[in-house]
Design an enzyme around this catalytic site. Structure first.
Site, PDB file in Angstrom:
ATOM      1  N   GLY A   1     -33.071 -12.157 -61.640  1.00 50.00           N
ATOM      2  CA  GLY A   1     -32.004 -12.127 -62.140  1.00 50.00           C
ATOM      3  C   GLY A   1     -30.902 -11.190 -61.117  1.00 50.00           C
ATOM      4  O   GLY A   1     -31.423 -10.706 -60.058  1.00 50.00           O
TER       5      GLY A   1
ATOM      6  N   HIS B   1     -34.704 -11.517 -69.225  1.00 51.17           N
ATOM      7  CA  HIS B   1     -35.906 -12.376 -68.591  1.00 51.17           C
ATOM      8  C   HIS B   1     -35.975 -13.598 -69.332  1.00 51.17           C
ATOM      9  O   HIS B   1     -35.990 -14.838 -68.679  1.00 51.17           O
ATOM     10  CB  HIS B   1     -37.115 -11.789 -68.788  1.00 51.17           C
TER      11      HIS B   1
ATOM     12  N   MET C   1     -42.124  -8.253 -64.330  1.00 52.57           N
ATOM     13  CA  MET C   1     -43.154  -7.193 -64.394  1.00 52.57           C
ATOM     14  C   MET C   1     -43.327  -7.199 -65.954  1.00 52.57           C
ATOM     15  O   MET C   1     -43.901  -6.008 -66.371  1.00 52.57           O
ATOM     16  CB  MET C   1     -42.597  -5.999 -63.721  1.00 52.57           C
TER      17      MET C   1
ATOM     18  N   LYS D   1     -29.321  -8.760 -61.410  1.00 55.54           N
ATOM     19  CA  LYS D   1     -28.654  -7.606 -62.006  1.00 55.54           C
ATOM     20  C   LYS D   1     -29.559  -6.690 -60.287  1.00 55.54           C
ATOM     21  O   LYS D   1     -28.974  -5.911 -60.209  1.00 55.54           O
ATOM     22  CB  LYS D   1     -29.617  -7.015 -63.050  1.00 55.54           C
ATOM     23  N   ASP D   2     -30.715  -7.274 -60.285  1.00 53.28           N
ATOM     24  CA  ASP D   2     -31.511  -6.823 -58.943  1.00 53.28           C
ATOM     25  C   ASP D   2     -30.617  -7.520 -57.642  1.00 53.28           C
ATOM     26  O   ASP D   2     -31.643  -8.282 -57.396  1.00 53.28           O
ATOM     27  CB  ASP D   2     -32.816  -6.848 -58.956  1.00 53.28           C
TER      28      ASP D   2
ATOM     29  N   LEU E   1     -40.537  -7.721 -71.226  1.00 58.80           N
ATOM     30  CA  LEU E   1     -39.472  -8.505 -71.445  1.00 58.80           C
ATOM     31  C   LEU E   1     -38.265  -8.307 -72.277  1.00 58.80           C
ATOM     32  O   LEU E   1     -38.480  -7.912 -73.306  1.00 58.80           O
ATOM     33  CB  LEU E   1     -40.021 -10.097 -71.837  1.00 58.80           C
ATOM     34  N   HIS E   2     -37.431  -8.949 -71.805  1.00 56.40           N
ATOM     35  CA  HIS E   2     -35.932  -8.484 -72.538  1.00 56.40           C
ATOM     36  C   HIS E   2     -35.195 -10.164 -72.518  1.00 56.40           C
ATOM     37  O   HIS E   2     -35.607 -10.714 -71.842  1.00 56.40           O
ATOM     38  CB  HIS E   2     -35.271  -7.340 -72.112  1.00 56.40           C
ATOM     39  N   GLU E   3     -34.019 -10.086 -72.985  1.00 58.38           N
ATOM     40  CA  GLU E   3     -33.096 -11.170 -73.208  1.00 58.38           C
ATOM     41  C   GLU E   3     -32.868 -11.697 -71.569  1.00 58.38           C
ATOM     42  O   GLU E   3     -32.633 -12.805 -71.622  1.00 58.38           O
ATOM     43  CB  GLU E   3     -31.948 -10.816 -74.094  1.00 58.38           C
TER      44      GLU E   3
ATOM     45  N   ARG F   1     -36.139  -0.933 -67.932  1.00 61.80           N
ATOM     46  CA  ARG F   1     -36.340   0.636 -67.966  1.00 61.80           C
ATOM     47  C   ARG F   1     -35.193   1.197 -69.057  1.00 61.80           C
ATOM     48  O   ARG F   1     -35.647   2.145 -69.192  1.00 61.80           O
ATOM     49  CB  ARG F   1     -35.986   1.197 -66.488  1.00 61.80           C
TER      50      ARG F   1
HETATM   51  O1  PAF Z   1     -37.683  -7.947 -60.530  1.00 62.93           O
HETATM   52  C1  PAF Z   1     -38.902  -7.899 -60.856  1.00 62.93           C
HETATM   53  O2  PAF Z   1     -39.236  -7.739 -62.205  1.00 62.93           O
HETATM   54  C2  PAF Z   1     -39.743  -7.536 -59.881  1.00 62.93           C
HETATM   55  O3  PAF Z   1     -39.370  -6.718 -58.710  1.00 62.93           O
HETATM   56  C3  PAF Z   1     -40.534  -8.926 -59.381  1.00 62.93           C
HETATM   57  C4  PAF Z   1     -39.529  -9.554 -58.654  1.00 62.93           C
HETATM   58  C5  PAF Z   1     -41.063  -9.453 -60.333  1.00 62.93           C
HETATM   59  C6  PAF Z   1     -41.616  -8.588 -58.146  1.00 62.93           C
HETATM   60  O4  PAF Z   1     -42.740  -7.852 -58.636  1.00 62.93           O
END
Ligand code: PAF
Length: 308
Positions: free
Chosen positions: A167, A57, A50, A169-170, A53-55, A207
């Site tokens: 990632g 990603h 989304m 993390k999620d 971007l950070h390290e 965030r």
């Molecule tokens: O983890 C995220 O940034 C979002 O939930 C994703 C997977 C890009 C879906 O919008």
């Protein structure tokens, strides 16, 4: 604003010579590039994001470069996964910087659709996995994972890469996506990428830039509390006691509130009761600092004494 390769012009702030990634905004254009690569026998990895971007990603993009010939990044702030309008509004956005970072990494293609491209008028489909979505973050953000699974299924089907990376993390999101791909026979391999941390342990997240400097310092305590719980359990402390200690420490550490601090089976996300198998357990946490919510998770290994 940065301009894309197609227009041939740029007003980038610095004078780097790195070419910008090609940017496409429609499914048709995305598929044209992917088809050309396929025709040349190349493999493709997709890294959905989304933005902001950070390290974390960027490490997923690098991992993708090691797996396939071509890397497609996506930036789409998906309105369907925000259950609060103010959260969508305040979500960090930094497209110019993101494009610069992708250029430095030589990412091949950036897919940046408008909302109407993903959700055209009359869009009526929701992909939902209640058994995995209703706990942890899903219990506190109703509808969030329906938005995630719907958009990710669309991005996967639009691009049809060989591999897509998300990632760890999620972690709940990752497991939901793995199950969705399996259930719907979407022909894409899903890979998890290791969480990247600041030097004080805080897991990188878009965030984090919403935290005040005082909140940012405090935020690192979450990792500390998780690490202590994992170490105590490994040393033989009963899981429910380690969780109770951890919750107490979080309450004393100045977090505004704690949404959850619990141990679950990482495959199906069922709550660990102490009677289940000792393999594949993970501790999950979500806490608030002011108006910002941070999440993290770690694998848990039981000591021989506490194994069920
Ligand atoms: O983890 C995220 O940034 C979002 O939930 C994703 C997977 C890009 C879906 O919008």
């Amino acid at each position: 604003m940065l301009l894309d390769k197609e227009s041939g012009a740029s007003n980038r702030p610095d004078d780097t010579t790195q070419p910008l990634p090609k940017i496409v905004r429609t499914v048709a254009d995305l598929r044209k590039d992917v088809a050309a690569w396929r025709a040349a026998g190349e493999t493709i990895v997709l890294v959905p994001t989304m933005g902001a971007l950070h390290e974390g990603h960027l490490s997923l993009m690098r991992e993708g470069q090691g797996l396939c010939n071509r890397v497609v990044a996506t930036i789409f702030v998906n309105p369907m996964q925000f259950n609060r309008a103010e959260d969508l509004e305040s979500y960090p956005r930094d497209n110019n910087r993101d494009i610069e970072q992708l250029a430095k990494l030589n990412v091949d293609l950036l897919y940046m659709p408008e909302v109407e491209e993903i959700y055209p008028s009359g869009f009526a489909t929701t992909v939902s996995l209640p058994s995995l979505s209703d706990c942890l973050c899903g219990a506190h953000r109703p509808g969030h994972f329906d938005g995630v699974s719907t958009v990710v299924s669309k991005l996967l089907l639009q691009c049809l890469p060989d591999v897509a990376i998300f990632g760890e993390k999620d972690f709940q999101q990752l497991q939901i996506i793995r199950r969705m791909v399996r259930d719907l026979n979407i022909p894409v391999a899903i890979k998890g990428g290791a969480t990247v941390r600041e030097t004080d342990g805080l897991a990188l997240s878009s965030r984090n830039r919403l935290l005040s400097s005082e909140e940012r310092t405090r935020a690192a305590l979450l990792y500390e509390v998780l690490i202590s719980a994992v170490a105590a359990i490994k040393a033989g402390r009963d899981t429910s006691e380690a969780l109770r200690d951890g919750r107490m420490r979080l309450a004393e550490s100045g977090f505004t509130s704690v949404d959850y601090f619990e141990i679950r089976d990482e495959r199906d996300l069922t709550l660990h009761t102490g009677e289940q198998t000792s393999e594949g357990l993970r501790i999950f946490a979500a806490v608030w600092l002011g108006t910002t919510r941070i999440i993290d998770n770690l694998p848990v290994a039981l000591s021989k004494r506490t194994r069920a």
